[in-house]
Design a protein around this motif. Sequence first.
Motif, PDB file in Angstrom:
ATOM      1  N   SER A   1      21.122   2.208 -10.380  1.00  0.00           N
ATOM      2  CA  SER A   1      21.784   1.065 -11.010  1.00  0.00           C
ATOM      3  C   SER A   1      21.146  -0.262 -10.645  1.00  0.00           C
ATOM      4  O   SER A   1      21.433  -1.273 -11.237  1.00  0.00           O
ATOM      5  N   ARG A   2      20.252  -0.283  -9.650  1.00  0.00           N
ATOM      6  CA  ARG A   2      19.683  -1.548  -9.207  1.00  0.00           C
ATOM      7  C   ARG A   2      18.686  -2.109 -10.202  1.00  0.00           C
ATOM      8  O   ARG A   2      18.550  -3.308 -10.343  1.00  0.00           O
ATOM      9  N   MET A   3      17.913  -1.254 -10.825  1.00  0.00           N
ATOM     10  CA  MET A   3      16.907  -1.763 -11.763  1.00  0.00           C
ATOM     11  C   MET A   3      16.719  -0.749 -12.873  1.00  0.00           C
ATOM     12  O   MET A   3      16.449   0.417 -12.616  1.00  0.00           O
ATOM     13  N   ALA A   4      16.868  -1.183 -14.110  1.00  0.00           N
ATOM     14  CA  ALA A   4      16.731  -0.273 -15.245  1.00  0.00           C
ATOM     15  C   ALA A   4      15.292   0.198 -15.367  1.00  0.00           C
ATOM     16  O   ALA A   4      14.353  -0.559 -15.181  1.00  0.00           O
ATOM     17  N   ARG A   5      15.127   1.471 -15.689  1.00  0.00           N
ATOM     18  CA  ARG A   5      13.794   2.015 -15.877  1.00  0.00           C
ATOM     19  C   ARG A   5      13.314   1.693 -17.285  1.00  0.00           C
ATOM     20  O   ARG A   5      13.954   2.024 -18.265  1.00  0.00           O
TER      21      ARG A   5
ATOM     22  N   VAL B   1      16.711  11.124 -14.896  1.00  0.00           N
ATOM     23  CA  VAL B   1      15.856  12.087 -14.181  1.00  0.00           C
ATOM     24  C   VAL B   1      14.874  12.727 -15.147  1.00  0.00           C
ATOM     25  O   VAL B   1      13.708  12.967 -14.817  1.00  0.00           O
ATOM     26  N   GLY B   2      15.326  12.988 -16.373  1.00  0.00           N
ATOM     27  CA  GLY B   2      14.426  13.552 -17.374  1.00  0.00           C
ATOM     28  C   GLY B   2      13.255  12.637 -17.670  1.00  0.00           C
ATOM     29  O   GLY B   2      12.111  13.088 -17.784  1.00  0.00           O
ATOM     30  N   LEU B   3      13.509  11.327 -17.792  1.00  0.00           N
ATOM     31  CA  LEU B   3      12.420  10.373 -18.010  1.00  0.00           C
ATOM     32  C   LEU B   3      11.470  10.343 -16.820  1.00  0.00           C
ATOM     33  O   LEU B   3      10.253  10.290 -16.981  1.00  0.00           O
ATOM     34  N   ALA B   4      12.031  10.366 -15.612  1.00  0.00           N
ATOM     35  CA  ALA B   4      11.192  10.325 -14.410  1.00  0.00           C
ATOM     36  C   ALA B   4      10.335  11.580 -14.275  1.00  0.00           C
ATOM     37  O   ALA B   4       9.238  11.526 -13.699  1.00  0.00           O
ATOM     38  N   MET B   5      10.799  12.712 -14.818  1.00  0.00           N
ATOM     39  CA  MET B   5      10.048  13.967 -14.701  1.00  0.00           C
ATOM     40  C   MET B   5       8.815  13.997 -15.593  1.00  0.00           C
ATOM     41  O   MET B   5       7.916  14.824 -15.388  1.00  0.00           O
ATOM     42  N   ARG B   6       8.713  13.097 -16.570  1.00  0.00           N
ATOM     43  CA  ARG B   6       7.607  13.174 -17.528  1.00  0.00           C
ATOM     44  C   ARG B   6       6.250  13.003 -16.868  1.00  0.00           C
ATOM     45  O   ARG B   6       5.240  13.470 -17.378  1.00  0.00           O
TER      46      ARG B   6
ATOM     47  N   GLU C   1      13.509   8.825  -9.756  1.00  0.00           N
ATOM     48  CA  GLU C   1      12.141   9.201  -9.426  1.00  0.00           C
ATOM     49  C   GLU C   1      12.090  10.093  -8.190  1.00  0.00           C
ATOM     50  O   GLU C   1      11.283  11.025  -8.114  1.00  0.00           O
ATOM     51  N   MET C   2      12.942   9.802  -7.214  1.00  0.00           N
ATOM     52  CA  MET C   2      12.980  10.637  -6.018  1.00  0.00           C
ATOM     53  C   MET C   2      13.474  12.041  -6.354  1.00  0.00           C
ATOM     54  O   MET C   2      12.925  13.043  -5.877  1.00  0.00           O
ATOM     55  N   LYS C   3      14.482  12.142  -7.187  1.00  0.00           N
ATOM     56  CA  LYS C   3      14.980  13.462  -7.582  1.00  0.00           C
ATOM     57  C   LYS C   3      13.910  14.236  -8.337  1.00  0.00           C
ATOM     58  O   LYS C   3      13.735  15.444  -8.125  1.00  0.00           O
ATOM     59  N   ALA C   4      13.186  13.522  -9.220  1.00  0.00           N
ATOM     60  CA  ALA C   4      12.109  14.188  -9.954  1.00  0.00           C
ATOM     61  C   ALA C   4      11.046  14.713  -8.999  1.00  0.00           C
ATOM     62  O   ALA C   4      10.547  15.835  -9.161  1.00  0.00           O
ATOM     63  N   GLY C   5      10.672  13.898  -7.991  1.00  0.00           N
ATOM     64  CA  GLY C   5       9.686  14.344  -7.017  1.00  0.00           C
ATOM     65  C   GLY C   5      10.161  15.553  -6.239  1.00  0.00           C
ATOM     66  O   GLY C   5       9.386  16.488  -5.968  1.00  0.00           O
ATOM     67  N   PHE C   6      11.423  15.576  -5.863  1.00  0.00           N
ATOM     68  CA  PHE C   6      11.967  16.728  -5.141  1.00  0.00           C
ATOM     69  C   PHE C   6      11.974  17.975  -6.023  1.00  0.00           C
ATOM     70  O   PHE C   6      11.651  19.072  -5.570  1.00  0.00           O
ATOM     71  N   ILE C   7      12.381  17.822  -7.274  1.00  0.00           N
ATOM     72  CA  ILE C   7      12.420  18.991  -8.171  1.00  0.00           C
ATOM     73  C   ILE C   7      11.037  19.610  -8.305  1.00  0.00           C
ATOM     74  O   ILE C   7      10.868  20.834  -8.216  1.00  0.00           O
ATOM     75  N   TYR C   8      10.028  18.760  -8.512  1.00  0.00           N
ATOM     76  CA  TYR C   8       8.664  19.277  -8.655  1.00  0.00           C
ATOM     77  C   TYR C   8       8.202  19.967  -7.369  1.00  0.00           C
ATOM     78  O   TYR C   8       7.624  21.061  -7.403  1.00  0.00           O
ATOM     79  N   ASN C   9       8.472  19.348  -6.224  1.00  0.00           N
ATOM     80  CA  ASN C   9       8.024  19.937  -4.961  1.00  0.00           C
ATOM     81  C   ASN C   9       8.809  21.187  -4.594  1.00  0.00           C
ATOM     82  O   ASN C   9       8.268  22.103  -3.952  1.00  0.00           O
ATOM     83  N   LEU C  10      10.078  21.258  -4.958  1.00  0.00           N
ATOM     84  CA  LEU C  10      10.849  22.482  -4.751  1.00  0.00           C
ATOM     85  C   LEU C  10      10.234  23.642  -5.520  1.00  0.00           C
ATOM     86  O   LEU C  10      10.105  24.766  -5.011  1.00  0.00           O
ATOM     87  N   ALA C  11       9.851  23.372  -6.761  1.00  0.00           N
ATOM     88  CA  ALA C  11       9.206  24.419  -7.561  1.00  0.00           C
ATOM     89  C   ALA C  11       7.833  24.785  -7.012  1.00  0.00           C
ATOM     90  O   ALA C  11       7.442  25.956  -6.983  1.00  0.00           O
ATOM     91  N   LEU C  12       7.101  23.772  -6.535  1.00  0.00           N
ATOM     92  CA  LEU C  12       5.742  23.988  -6.030  1.00  0.00           C
ATOM     93  C   LEU C  12       5.747  24.810  -4.753  1.00  0.00           C
ATOM     94  O   LEU C  12       4.793  25.558  -4.478  1.00  0.00           O
ATOM     95  N   ASN C  13       6.797  24.711  -3.965  1.00  0.00           N
ATOM     96  CA  ASN C  13       6.869  25.390  -2.673  1.00  0.00           C
ATOM     97  C   ASN C  13       7.796  26.600  -2.704  1.00  0.00           C
ATOM     98  O   ASN C  13       8.439  26.929  -1.711  1.00  0.00           O
TER      99      ASN C  13
ATOM    100  N   LYS D   1       0.861  -1.162   0.000  1.00  0.00           N
ATOM    101  CA  LYS D   1       0.000   0.000   0.000  1.00  0.00           C
ATOM    102  C   LYS D   1       0.901   1.216   0.000  1.00  0.00           C
ATOM    103  O   LYS D   1       1.706   1.407   0.888  1.00  0.00           O
ATOM    104  N   SER D   2       0.741   2.045  -0.990  1.00  0.00           N
ATOM    105  CA  SER D   2       1.640   3.185  -1.107  1.00  0.00           C
ATOM    106  C   SER D   2       0.977   4.306  -1.858  1.00  0.00           C
ATOM    107  O   SER D   2       0.089   4.112  -2.653  1.00  0.00           O
ATOM    108  N   THR D   3       1.456   5.491  -1.576  1.00  0.00           N
ATOM    109  CA  THR D   3       1.046   6.663  -2.325  1.00  0.00           C
ATOM    110  C   THR D   3       1.940   6.801  -3.534  1.00  0.00           C
ATOM    111  O   THR D   3       3.143   6.626  -3.443  1.00  0.00           O
ATOM    112  N   ASP D   4       1.354   7.080  -4.690  1.00  0.00           N
ATOM    113  CA  ASP D   4       2.167   7.241  -5.882  1.00  0.00           C
ATOM    114  C   ASP D   4       3.162   8.365  -5.669  1.00  0.00           C
ATOM    115  O   ASP D   4       2.855   9.398  -5.093  1.00  0.00           O
ATOM    116  N   ILE D   5       4.369   8.166  -6.151  1.00  0.00           N
ATOM    117  CA  ILE D   5       5.448   9.121  -5.940  1.00  0.00           C
ATOM    118  C   ILE D   5       5.085  10.501  -6.471  1.00  0.00           C
ATOM    119  O   ILE D   5       5.465  11.523  -5.904  1.00  0.00           O
ATOM    120  N   ALA D   6       4.325  10.548  -7.565  1.00  0.00           N
ATOM    121  CA  ALA D   6       3.982  11.835  -8.165  1.00  0.00           C
ATOM    122  C   ALA D   6       3.006  12.625  -7.302  1.00  0.00           C
ATOM    123  O   ALA D   6       2.922  13.843  -7.414  1.00  0.00           O
TER     124      ALA D   6
END
Length: 827
Positions: free
Chosen positions: A41-45, A718-723, A685-697, A20-25
């Motif tokens: 490096s653990r799992m290719a996106r 990170v660019g792919l994760a930001m989409r 994905e974590m970096k993408a989430g931080f970038i979006y929230n930094l801009a939002l706040n 059970k989890s909240t979507d990262i976005a």
Amino acid sequence: MALLLAICMLGISGLARAEKSTDIADATFEELAQREVVSASRMARQISDSPSAVAIVTAADIRAYGYRTLADVINSMRGLYTTYDHRYQYMGGRGFGQPGDYAGRIMLLIDGYASQESLFNQALIDETGLVDLELVERVEYVPGTGSVTYGNNAMLGIINVITRKGSDFNATQVSSEVASHGATKQRATFGKRFENGADLLLSASVLDVDGQKLYFPAYDTPATNNGIALNKDSESSKRVFGKLSYEGLVIEGGYVNRKKQVTTNPARATAFNTSFPIQDINAFLNASYETDLSLSLHSASRFYHGNTSYENTREFADFSDGEKFGERNFKGQWWGIDQKFVGNWFTDHSLVFGFEFRNDYQQNFRWSFFAPDHQQVRKIEESYARTTTSFYLTDEYRFNEKWRLYLGVRYDNASDLDGNLSPRLALIYQPDFKTVLKASYSEAFRMPNAYERSYYGSAVMPEYVAAKELVLQHDFTQRLRFVGSLYEFKRTKQLVYNDALADYVAEGRSQTHGVELELEGSWDNGIRARTSAAFQHAHDVNGDDLVNSPNVLGKLNISFPLPGNTIRTGIEAQYIGPRLTLARRELGGVTLANLTFSSERKWYGLSAILSIKNLFDREYEVASPFDWCRRSLVRRRTPCAWMDEPTGSSSTTISEPAHMRFLLLLVTFWLSLAAHAQMAVSEPEMKAGFIYNLALNTEWPENQRANFNICLLGDEEVGLAMRRYDERRINDQRVVIARLTSMTPIRQCQVLFIGASEIINLPKMLKILEDLPVLTVTDASNIKSVSMFLALENNRMVFDLNLEQCQRVNLKPQAKLLRMARNLKKP
């Protein structure tokens, strides 16, 4: 089969209930700060927005399972397999794989360059390959037709080999290998990223193999050495590769010279157990340049040149005509240009359009025949050439956040053939960021290659395929993914022999339909695993079961660190079901297992890998392209097959039910491991989430722009994760994610993330931006010159905030950011 599917579904449903989890976005900043980060490096996106079910094998997988050639990688991929006849490795899958069929129906790319040689259109996946696997970052397999983008040869799929950069080594690396059958290999590699941003990779390797002693039951007589071929399986190769990258320019090239002694009897007239050496030389040069002409227009230009040569010498059993020896000398050269544009002028549309010109200006064939005293008796020469002009256009239209439509068409006009249109239509439904459903229809083609033009003459025509595919992709967690696909291929205009005309005609039709399932995951304790099953049924032009086309393929890959985290163990099992030889004799299914130990850490700069292939020493038969053995010598009903052991009874045949049960046990074991999966988020994905929230706040100065541009430069992951944040709202503006390849348009950005590969250009960027209200973020610099710095600390993402820089460009981070920042640099 039903039981296997049931176990998979039960395990999947159990995992779904367990997580059970909240979507990262949709996670808040506080929730993001508490989530654990998984190293990229653990799992290719996977490329989730592709209209197909993409499979990826990473450099970590290549090392963990001890892969030595691209054929090894292909054998581990869902629904694919290879066949080896002691000359070449041939690729098979999705209803094709006839022994000895050189012609490529899956296109092989190296960093986007179509690497098939121009005489046979053969994919180089064995020691003829142009790149050592140690230089490969990842291998991507995109099943389904790809002719809309790549044209000729992309009938049934695309394999793209992504090479590493010099910065991935940043040193000189020397390696040495020793293997069975007298095999040795040495490699020297130099990689470095220079202060001016240039990246250089240079590598050279040498391989020598003594070969095996092989037994051929069809030639088991005293006159033919009792069917034993001695000292006829040696191989050697020399390989060079170089790659130079600077900003948007990449220049790379490769050369390989491979020599092989052939133990088999590859022609009706040749004598068994005589010298049959072949030599393949392949080389290429690929230069590409990518740049952003604006935020709405991206340009990718490519120039390429390639050449190939093939030589062999053979001895004929019957030389009553005075011809004792024969030689073949084939040579091909080609060059081409490809100009591609990506336009985002219209809301909810992404256009890709461009043109390609290819000139196969040399396709020469020469056959020479010699008397016993090596005097030339006869010579035949043929020459061919072809130019191809292509235009293509695709559009990705987003109805809303859940629905996307892909439309595409390519027109190819060859100098010796009529023009051809290749259309593609795909509909993608994404109800949330965990689930994607894709449906597609496409048509593709393959032009007759130069050797077919020589062999079949005027009978040759392009071969066509119409493909339908339905794909389901679901992420149960950030590290556990399921992919399933259902497909149907209908091929037409295949050459068949017409008895009435006593010639070949392009009237053949065949059909393949199948289903593929795959589950892939990784865990906190270092376990990485992937399992897949493929079920297919293929009919040939006569309506019979297709030769060398197994109905079942099963794959299992598990790697895990041993206690102490110094050694990683890789276990691989592959099952290939029953299949037919050219003589339509059924070969039994067989399961093969491989075991690899690899060092996780370097010891005084040293690392090591130990692999055991065919762990249980199974004897098995393969489908051979050589069906013309002398029938009087055939024993054990194994025409032209061979065994790796010189003595013993007929090859071991494994029954399908036993190995289906074996697969069930492996899948059950895998799912029991999956039950212990813990929720985590990948680093990009974590970096993408931080970038979006930094801009939002952050409080932004007023402006009249319709869009809020978040730009990313220097980190594709990170660019792919930001989409997933595209089309959202910040400051009452529509969010547009711009993945840049140059500094040209950065003045139009509100947020600019600068990856490690571009940090050397940070002073230039800051000078371009001056006092513009742009939030600069990086994970590769310090807090002195940028607004925010992201870092990993105890598997958690943290950030430092530069208030001095923010105030200088008129940006006001909200109190939440001030409270959560690890460090604050105040004015």
